[in-house]
Design an enzyme around this catalytic site. Structure first.
Site, PDB file in Angstrom:
ATOM      1  CE1 TYR A 144      -3.813   2.090   0.531  1.00 37.75           C
ATOM      2  CE2 TYR A 144      -2.621   3.237   2.389  1.00 37.75           C
ATOM      3  CZ  TYR A 144      -3.957   3.318   1.487  1.00 37.75           C
ATOM      4  OH  TYR A 144      -4.733   4.155   1.611  1.00 37.75           O
ATOM      5  CE  LYS A 148      -3.557   4.743  -2.211  1.00 39.67           C
ATOM      6  NZ  LYS A 148      -4.554   5.395  -2.830  1.00 39.67           N
ATOM      7  N   GLY A 206      -2.300   0.458  22.652  1.00 36.99           N
ATOM      8  CA  GLY A 206      -3.206   1.451  22.557  1.00 36.99           C
ATOM      9  C   GLY A 206      -2.721   2.803  22.608  1.00 36.99           C
TER      10      GLY A 206
HETATM   11  P1  NAD Z   1     -12.735   2.084   0.111  1.00 38.28           P
HETATM   12  O1  NAD Z   1     -12.022   0.737   0.221  1.00 38.28           O
HETATM   13  O2  NAD Z   1     -14.102   2.247   0.503  1.00 38.28           O
HETATM   14  O3  NAD Z   1     -12.680   2.540  -1.508  1.00 38.28           O
HETATM   15  C1  NAD Z   1     -11.977   2.199  -2.328  1.00 38.28           C
HETATM   16  C2  NAD Z   1     -12.928   1.602  -3.590  1.00 38.28           C
HETATM   17  O4  NAD Z   1     -11.714   1.487  -4.737  1.00 38.28           O
HETATM   18  C3  NAD Z   1     -13.842   0.678  -3.482  1.00 38.28           C
HETATM   19  O5  NAD Z   1     -14.949   1.040  -3.947  1.00 38.28           O
HETATM   20  C4  NAD Z   1     -13.173  -0.437  -4.359  1.00 38.28           C
HETATM   21  O6  NAD Z   1     -14.107  -1.387  -4.598  1.00 38.28           O
HETATM   22  C5  NAD Z   1     -12.611   0.173  -5.210  1.00 38.28           C
HETATM   23  N1  NAD Z   1     -11.231  -0.583  -5.693  1.00 38.28           N
HETATM   24  C6  NAD Z   1     -10.388  -1.278  -5.044  1.00 38.28           C
HETATM   25  N2  NAD Z   1      -9.561  -1.840  -6.233  1.00 38.28           N
HETATM   26  C7  NAD Z   1      -9.862  -1.294  -7.417  1.00 38.28           C
HETATM   27  C8  NAD Z   1      -9.575  -1.721  -8.754  1.00 38.28           C
HETATM   28  N3  NAD Z   1      -8.237  -2.597  -8.797  1.00 38.28           N
HETATM   29  N4  NAD Z   1     -10.332  -1.276  -9.684  1.00 38.28           N
HETATM   30  C9  NAD Z   1     -11.237  -0.554  -9.710  1.00 38.28           C
HETATM   31  N5  NAD Z   1     -11.836  -0.215  -8.392  1.00 38.28           N
HETATM   32  C10 NAD Z   1     -11.183  -0.764  -7.153  1.00 38.28           C
HETATM   33  O7  NAD Z   1     -11.580   3.198   0.656  1.00 38.28           O
HETATM   34  P2  NAD Z   1     -11.747   4.855   0.917  1.00 38.28           P
HETATM   35  O8  NAD Z   1     -11.675   4.958   2.312  1.00 38.28           O
HETATM   36  O9  NAD Z   1     -12.935   5.098   0.188  1.00 38.28           O
HETATM   37  O10 NAD Z   1     -10.347   5.236   0.267  1.00 38.28           O
HETATM   38  C11 NAD Z   1     -10.513   5.950  -1.141  1.00 38.28           C
HETATM   39  C12 NAD Z   1      -9.053   6.267  -1.527  1.00 38.28           C
HETATM   40  O11 NAD Z   1      -8.434   7.123  -0.437  1.00 38.28           O
HETATM   41  C13 NAD Z   1      -8.146   5.060  -1.565  1.00 38.28           C
HETATM   42  O12 NAD Z   1      -7.445   5.204  -2.787  1.00 38.28           O
HETATM   43  C14 NAD Z   1      -7.486   5.083  -0.387  1.00 38.28           C
HETATM   44  O13 NAD Z   1      -6.097   4.609  -0.519  1.00 38.28           O
HETATM   45  C15 NAD Z   1      -7.230   6.737  -0.087  1.00 38.28           C
HETATM   46  N6  NAD Z   1      -7.151   7.061   1.362  1.00 38.28           N
HETATM   47  C16 NAD Z   1      -8.481   6.922   2.221  1.00 38.28           C
HETATM   48  C17 NAD Z   1      -7.853   7.238   3.519  1.00 38.28           C
HETATM   49  C18 NAD Z   1      -9.222   6.873   4.509  1.00 38.28           C
HETATM   50  O14 NAD Z   1      -8.976   7.462   5.886  1.00 38.28           O
HETATM   51  N7  NAD Z   1     -10.315   6.868   4.093  1.00 38.28           N
HETATM   52  C19 NAD Z   1      -6.773   7.632   4.022  1.00 38.28           C
HETATM   53  C20 NAD Z   1      -5.800   7.599   2.949  1.00 38.28           C
HETATM   54  C21 NAD Z   1      -5.900   7.366   1.821  1.00 38.28           C
END
Ligand code: NAD
Ligand code: UDP
Length: 309
Positions: A144, A148, A206
């Site tokens: 991951y 990224k 924790g």
């Molecule tokens: P999430 O898992 O709910 O959403 C990710 C989405 O991407 C899902 O709908 C999943 O089905 C889709 N997906 C995964 N692999 C795929 C692929 N190969 N092709 C097409 N679709 C695919 O997670 P989230 O929290 O909504 O995160 C969204 C983005 O934000 C991600 O890139 C994540 O790395 C980034 N992010 C989120 C957070 C957080 O705290 N929520 C923090 C840092 C980064």
């Protein structure tokens, strides 16, 4: 009105972003393979003629005519991104290449959802964008974190070499309605455990910290970054309020009125000890700062989980 592609549009953040972009009068295409996202997150949009959902994997090339692209597709919770580590890093790298290729052809502006994980287990605290991070390249989180980081590199190189119009945001832990109750992240785990009267699982002692941003604040930051012409990022978007996992657990249990007990389990490998965004740049350049405190955000999130579990 713009035509906007949101990869990962059926996920937690992606579905909120689709809502926001549609509310502003844009046409929105969600591209998702539904690995961690869910059609339920976007069913309320199904009848909207301005919204389209496409089942597709970002690893495979795709062709649309769009003005903007938000690249969010990637599993985000450690259990989900570690489930198929090779697929995770491919998703970040190939997904970035495919989005950037599309942006280059369409002359679209393209946005990358990067992460505070690019800072790894940080020895600078809080983390400014200028900090290069402390990431294990070969550990269980590396698929991951390094995926990224490689995506950020690709974004910057397409920008320098091909003039692609990019934006990069580094997202710090974000929570809110539509988190997947089963995805293993700390806020959803603790709330669901508290509501079900199950043991609250504290990993390690924790004392590790995270800083939690409410989803609406984050989406506001996304849209501000995307719709200004001054900076490309990377830029931190997160809430600087920092809490230990024990504090978070106690807070949630008090709110839910739960009689759950705390159980201590092994700390997963490479779990960062502390994390807090330095948001000076976001304040200066985007006039952005969070507006929802943890108390209010948790109330809204607990209400959501009460209705779905
Ligand atoms: P999430 O898992 O709910 O959403 C990710 C989405 O991407 C899902 O709908 C999943 O089905 C889709 N997906 C995964 N692999 C795929 C692929 N190969 N092709 C097409 N679709 C695919 O997670 P989230 O929290 O909504 O995160 C969204 C983005 O934000 C991600 O890139 C994540 O790395 C980034 N992010 C989120 C957070 C957080 O705290 N929520 C923090 C840092 C980064
Ligand atoms: N965590 C925990 N109990 C859980 C889930 C997570 O104590 O049931 C801890 C985890 O070890 C980490 C923090 O909570 O220190 C945040 O975990 P999460 O998976 O939400 O996000 P990330 O580690 O990617 O920041």
């Amino acid at each position: 009105m713009k035509r906007i592609l949101v990869t990962g549009g059926a996920g937690f953040l992606g579905s909120h972003l689709c809502d926001r972009l549609l509310a502003e009068g844009n046409e929105v295409i969600s591209l998702d393979n539904y690995f961690t996202g869910s059609k339920q997150n976007i069913t309320h949009l199904a009848g909207n003629p301005m919204f389209e959902q496409v089942r597709h994997d970002v690893i495979d090339p795709f062709k649309f005519e769009v003005d903007q692209i938000y690249n969010l597709a990637c599993p985000a919770s450690p259990p989900h991104y570690q489930y198929n580590a090779i697929k995770t890093i491919k998703t970040s790298v190939m997904g970035a290449i495919n989005c950037l290729g599309l942006a280059k052809r369409c002359k679209a502006r393209v946005f990358q959802a990067s992460t505070s994980e690019v800072y790894g287990d940080p020895d600078v605290h809080p983390q400014p964008e200028s900090y290069w991070g402390n990431v294990n390249p070969i550990g269980i989180r590396s698929c991951y974190d390094e995926g990224k980081r490689a995506a950020e590199t690709l974004f910057m190189d397409y920008h320098r070499q091909n003039g692609v119009d990019i934006r990069i945001v580094r997202i710090f832990n974000t929570y809110g309605p539509r988190m997947n109750p089963e995805d293993g992240r700390v806020v959803s785990n603790f709330i669901c455990q508290a509501l079900r009267g199950e043991d609250i699982t504290i990993y390690g002692d924790g004392q590790q910290t995270r800083s939690f941003c409410y989803v609406d604040d984050l989406i506001e930051g996304f849209v501000r970054l995307m719709n200004q012409d001054e900076i490309t990022g990377p830029i931190n978007i997160g809430n600087p309020g920092e809490f230990t996992m024990l504090e978070l657990a106690e807070h949630i249990m008090a709110k839910v009125g739960s009689k759950s007990k705390l159980v201590f389990q092994d700390l997963p490998g490479d779990d960062p000890k502390q994390r807090q965004p330095d948001i000076t740049l976001a304040k200066e350049k985007l006039d952005w700062q969070p507006t929802v405190d943890l108390d209010t955000g948790l109330d809204r999130t607990i209400d959501y989980f009460r209705s779905v579990i």
